[in-house]
Write an enzyme that holds these catalytic residues in place. Sequence first.
Site, PDB file in Angstrom:
ATOM      1  N   ASP A 387     -77.312 -22.975 -17.226  1.00  0.00           N
ATOM      2  CA  ASP A 387     -77.253 -23.480 -15.847  1.00  0.00           C
ATOM      3  C   ASP A 387     -76.381 -22.545 -15.005  1.00  0.00           C
ATOM      4  OD1 ASP A 387     -77.689 -25.202 -13.743  1.00  0.00           O
ATOM      5  OD2 ASP A 387     -76.046 -26.550 -14.280  1.00  0.00           O
ATOM      6  N   GLU A 390     -77.490 -18.304 -11.213  1.00  0.00           N
ATOM      7  CA  GLU A 390     -78.102 -17.527 -10.116  1.00  0.00           C
ATOM      8  C   GLU A 390     -77.378 -16.207  -9.847  1.00  0.00           C
ATOM      9  OE1 GLU A 390     -77.382 -20.856 -10.066  1.00  0.00           O
ATOM     10  OE2 GLU A 390     -79.446 -21.339 -10.552  1.00  0.00           O
ATOM     11  N   ASP A 458     -81.799 -29.205  -8.957  1.00  0.00           N
ATOM     12  CA  ASP A 458     -81.285 -30.497  -8.499  1.00  0.00           C
ATOM     13  C   ASP A 458     -82.180 -31.136  -7.443  1.00  0.00           C
ATOM     14  OD1 ASP A 458     -79.308 -29.831 -10.215  1.00  0.00           O
ATOM     15  OD2 ASP A 458     -77.793 -29.397  -8.685  1.00  0.00           O
TER      16      ASP A 458
HETATM   17  C1  GLC Z   1     -75.943 -28.435 -11.894  1.00  0.00           C
HETATM   18  C2  GLC Z   1     -77.240 -28.603 -12.644  1.00  0.00           C
HETATM   19  C3  GLC Z   1     -77.376 -30.005 -13.140  1.00  0.00           C
HETATM   20  C4  GLC Z   1     -76.174 -30.349 -14.006  1.00  0.00           C
HETATM   21  C5  GLC Z   1     -74.891 -30.136 -13.242  1.00  0.00           C
HETATM   22  C6  GLC Z   1     -73.670 -30.330 -14.119  1.00  0.00           C
HETATM   23  O1  GLC Z   1     -75.967 -29.184 -10.733  1.00  0.00           O
HETATM   24  O2  GLC Z   1     -78.345 -28.220 -11.871  1.00  0.00           O
HETATM   25  O3  GLC Z   1     -78.574 -30.177 -13.850  1.00  0.00           O
HETATM   26  O4  GLC Z   1     -76.266 -31.667 -14.441  1.00  0.00           O
HETATM   27  O5  GLC Z   1     -74.856 -28.827 -12.702  1.00  0.00           O
HETATM   28  O6  GLC Z   1     -73.684 -29.456 -15.191  1.00  0.00           O
END
Ligand code: GLC
Length: 771
Positions: A387, A390, A458
Amino acid sequence: MQTEFLGDIQSIEKQNGKLVIKTAPAEAHIYIYSPTIIRVNITKNASAVDHSFAVIQQPADNFEYRELSDRIEVSTAALKLIISKSPLRFSLYTAEGKLLSADEKRFGTTWRGSQVISYRKLFPDERFIGLGEKVGNLDRRGSSYTNWNTDAAEHGIDTDPLYKTFPFYIGIHSGLMYGLFMDNTHKSYFDFGATTDNEMSWFGADGGDMNYYLFGAQSIAEILEDYTWLTGRMEMPPLWSLGYQQCRWSYMRADEVLDIAQTFRDKKIPADVMYCDIDYMDGYKIFTWDPKTFPKPKRMIDKLKAMDFHLVTIVDPGIKIEKGYKQYDEGIKKNYFATYPNGDNFIGEVWPGRCHFPDFFRQDVREWWGTAFKALTNPGVEGFWNDMNEPAAWGQNIPSLMQFGDIPMPEVRNAYGMQMARATYDGAKKILKGKRPFVLTRAAYCGTQRYSSVWTGDNSAYDAHMLLGQRLVNSLGLTGMAFTGVDIGGFSGDPTPELMVRWNSLGAYTPMFRNHARIDTPHREPWRWGAKNEAIIKKDIEHRYQLLPYIYSGFYTASQTGLPLSRTLAIDYTFDDNVYKTKYQNQFLFGDSILVAPVISTETKADVYLPKGEWYRLSSDKQFDGEQVVNVPAPLTDLPVFIKASAIIPMQSIIQSTAEAGDGILQLHIWNGTQANGFIYYEDDGSTYDYQNGQYYKRAIRFYPAQKLINLDIPEGTFNSKFTQLNLMLHGFDNVNSLTINNTEVKLNTRSAKTSSFVFNNIKDEINIRY
Ligand code: GLC
């Protein structure tokens, strides 16, 4: 700043495997990759190393061209690239001389400073599909987009850019089509006639070469096959990752993870995967476990395994600045982090606070990162969720001063997430010693399918976001990403029970079926919506498990041809105007034969466009003619799902997880039709790479209505099917009451469908069923 144009050709020279054309400001290099793929690379930096994150093929060694007074012609069996000399312009034709794509005559390729743009001829009827994870309509005509991988938290249904970059689109016009992939990881721009009064389309990037591949095959499926030949295809995923996945930010303690898993088993709601989001870590330090809330990760995972659950944990790139923390100390010692030009490490804030960011563009850093997964794999983690890659940092405006070695961040930002996924995949694959890892990434660039699945980030809990999510999944499928999903239920906000039900119904037909939600939202597990809704969701999840033989075979197809599981109707019905209408653009084929029409949660009837052919409603076997809009009931219990006539769909009985052996019966459903049809049934052990050495079970199943024949070809491969019996289930064969299986007469049972059972596994011969 002056605009520079390409100008006239000054010289032409053939150098090993490429044609080099020089003008005053630049050089154009032409390569042939295959009869249907030609590359044009227009560069001002001809001495630079020709490098790509996406492309894994080499151009053909040699090719022929013809020079005429005003132009050069480069020909393949399928295509002709006409290069006009004065000024230098490129036009792609079919071998028969039909124009597919061309430079806009006046401008062609231009520069302003380092920004390079290609202005293109826009055909009056031209449509555009592709660019992967982009908002807006299926037909992107009249829209413009930017590629700049962004942590698009709280994004709306019109937000651009989102998390991923796929500068690959398909143009469709005049009964023809072509693909165009600009392989460039700088910030880039695509405008499909949006801001040019429909005079032209254009695309370009803030730096780098005007480097594009033209695809000239004349079907979308073949263009995708070519594109994924060029950029790679996914490997077979672990079978467990195709089951239902339960996620949340976060299950806060080991007990909670176990309780949730146990509840699935108690309630007999099938599931395969539990997740740990960031809170399993010690102070959000990657590759650690919180000693208080996750004190004995192995014990927790052993218990999950005993319940047939697999665990996926999140890993973000940001490494907490903290002396004594292994990854920090090692990274500092070895200079593994992104820097400023003066050599200072870049610092950005993410979950753990102040962080450094690994330079995933370096092989030694990728290897170091890959090895660190032992902290997760030792206790038993088998899935890795990447995650914030980017990369994201609070404030979202990482200065363009950031560097990876000598490479300024803006040049490669769009490939950072992909390189992280690559490091994760390669490392985990090595450590798991022959088991397939599951990797999920948020940021991606072309070619990421080689390493990882993706989800769309998200999203939010409202209907329009659910529909957008489907378009994103369908569009990602046009860029080689076959293993895709959205947060079922919507990450932010509170879904109504009706929306939750609808979204789960759709989830059953999403390549990756994962329920996920944000920390401050009510829980989203299937049993949080009242008994009636729980029953519907349970049924949809059960249906997912029944479909797994079909879905797994669909993933095999994706691994072989690049054709995704979720297919916009534009793939098969490219020239049917109706599939692009905003009302029907969310519809898709799931695999070869299942048409799914998403319906918002407040509607209980739906207009569905059925393309050419004959269709059956899955829930009733009611028949419909194609090429018409049908208004059908769409109660929460029955999403409009239609089966294409002549469909061959293998299913199985309900199981609680993919680890369960089941009853050994493969249910082979066939819907009557007039067209001959084929299906490649595929099975392997679902967890290792042995299939790459022939340990699979593959059987072509064909239906020939004219001959009243169903044929199961001799199975290929050395794997034994887990199914020992085959139940044939015939739909729409109203007057058929008996059939012969390899010449032995069999009576049909008649309940919902006409069924007939026979022993299957040991039949290594061809099976011919006549009716
Ligand atoms: C980001 C991710 C999400 C995750 C959060 C906490 O917002 O896109 O899926 O739950 O971080 O890690």
